[in-house]
Design a protein around this motif. Structure first.
Motif, PDB file in Angstrom:
ATOM      1  N   ASP A 176      38.287  46.440  42.267  1.00 35.22           N
ATOM      2  CA  ASP A 176      38.592  47.750  41.694  1.00 35.22           C
ATOM      3  C   ASP A 176      38.995  48.658  42.851  1.00 35.22           C
ATOM      4  O   ASP A 176      38.155  49.222  43.549  1.00 35.22           O
ATOM      5  CB  ASP A 176      37.353  48.309  40.979  1.00 35.22           C
ATOM      6  N   LYS A 181      35.135  48.784  44.677  1.00 33.91           N
ATOM      7  CA  LYS A 181      34.110  47.804  44.343  1.00 33.91           C
ATOM      8  C   LYS A 181      34.753  46.454  44.046  1.00 33.91           C
ATOM      9  O   LYS A 181      35.924  46.368  43.674  1.00 33.91           O
ATOM     10  CB  LYS A 181      33.318  48.260  43.111  1.00 33.91           C
ATOM     11  N   THR A 183      33.926  42.652  41.943  1.00 35.57           N
ATOM     12  CA  THR A 183      33.084  41.930  40.986  1.00 35.57           C
ATOM     13  C   THR A 183      33.109  40.458  41.355  1.00 35.57           C
ATOM     14  O   THR A 183      34.185  39.855  41.481  1.00 35.57           O
ATOM     15  CB  THR A 183      33.594  42.111  39.553  1.00 35.57           C
TER      16      THR A 183
END
Length: 355
Positions: A176, A181, A183
């Motif tokens: 992101d 961030k 994942t």
């Protein structure tokens, strides 16, 4: 070393040379770093992993690139006291150039402050220089023991758990860029104040930047007894073979002789080299006139390696893709040599993020 108060939280995706050196430099600057990699750390399957890589400064006709690589050379020398001595061997790097251009190349090198000397092909009789060429040897250049660099950086970071967290076998599924961030494949979200994506051929896919993937065949040889004497103090050499597109990296510190050529570099769709027969590519290298006496060498290994080039820039580029997210596409040997410059740039970015 413990992180300084107010230091940034840095997340690095990819434990190749760019990721590991960035982590080391950030820890030295007082930041806290988490390194994520889909494989082991260091990963023998990464694009950075190899026995050795040439490190040169001279980029004829490009003063800015020559200055940049001069800065990278100095950074590598500064890293030796940190990671431990022995991963850089100053054996020189030779470029084969047309004899009518020798004076021009020497003038450029002198103007750029790069010490060079010229040599005739007879000085390296084991190698096939193209007809009408001679060598320009950059005397301060040499060979980086790439595998040793990666292992040393990983050990250095592992010894500082308060500042560095190494997380092998943690594949990133998504980035992101807006939030800074990532994942992981298992659903865990990891974030920080600064994120560097340096995941080799997978970087473009993770950050949505187009990149072209290339595969190149490397042949690793063991010189016979007669040839071994000639390689004892030999430099790395580029511009070899009948077409002037081949290069060799010498067997230093127990490594093998590495041979390849731009002529066996091809665009591919993925990094799965298992379905491709490397023998025809290795035979093409054997017939390229790189070595004068190819029968005097034992073929120890043939390896397919990969690198990605930014579609727009045509090489490796450090790019800001979000407010706190940077990405760097892998670019083979030149990307390895320039990795300390990326690390230095990320330290500056971390300083800004922590302010």
């Amino acid at each position: 070393m413990t992180p300084a108060a107010g230091g940034a939280r840095v997340v690095v995706v990819g434990a190749g040379v760019t990721g590991l050196l960035t982590a080391v430099e950030c820890v030295l600057a007082g930041h806290r770093v988490t390194v994520l990699d889909r494989g082991a750390i260091p990963d023998p399957g990464s694009t950075s992993h190899d026995q050795h890589r040439a490190l040169r400064t001279l980029m004829v006709g490009d003063p800015a690139a020559t200055r940049r690589m001069g800065a990278a050379h100095r950074k590598w020398q500064e890293l030796e006291p940190v990671l431990g001595p022995g991963f850089y061997r100053q054996v020189g790097v030779v470029s084969a150039v047309p004899r009518e251009r020798l004076a021009e190349v020497v003038r450029f090198a002198t103007g750029a402050g790069v010490p060079v000397e010229t040599l005739l092909p007879s000085a390296l009789p084991q190698l096939g220089f193209p007809a009408g060429t001679a060598g320009v040897r950059e005397v301060r250049a040499g060979v980086l023991l790439a595998g040793r660099v990666l292992r040393a950086a990983a050990r250095w970071l592992a010894a500082r758990p308060a500042s560095a967290a190494l997380r092998p076998y943690s594949p990133v599924a998504a980035v992101d860029a807006a939030a800074g961030k990532v994942t992981l494949a298992g659903g865990e979200v990891v974030g920080g104040d600064l994120l560097l994506v340096a995941a080799g051929p997978w970087t473009g896919e993770l950050v949505g930047r187009p990149a072209v993937l290339y595969r190149q065949t490397m042949v690793y040889l063991r010189p016979g007894r007669r040839q071994a004497r000639r390689w004892r103090y030999a430099p790395a050499v580029g511009g070899l073979g009948a077409d002037g597109r081949a290069w060799v990296v010498p067997p230093v510190a127990g490594t093998l002789l590495k041979v390849s050529s731009d002529a066996v570099c091809r665009q591919v769709a993925d990094t799965d080299a298992g379905a491709e027969d490397q023998v025809p590519w290795a035979e093409r290298l054997a017939q390229a006139g790189i070595l004068r006496d190819p029968a005097g060498y034992e073929v120890v290994a043939v390896r397919a390696c990969h690198y990605a080039a930014d579609t727009a820039a045509g090489g490796a580029r450090l790019e800001r893709v979000g407010p706190a997210v940077w990405a760097r596409t892998a670019c083979g040997g030149s990307g390895f040599a320039a990795a300390p410059l990326v690390a230095a740039a990320m330290v500056e970015a971390a300083k800004e993020a922590a302010a």
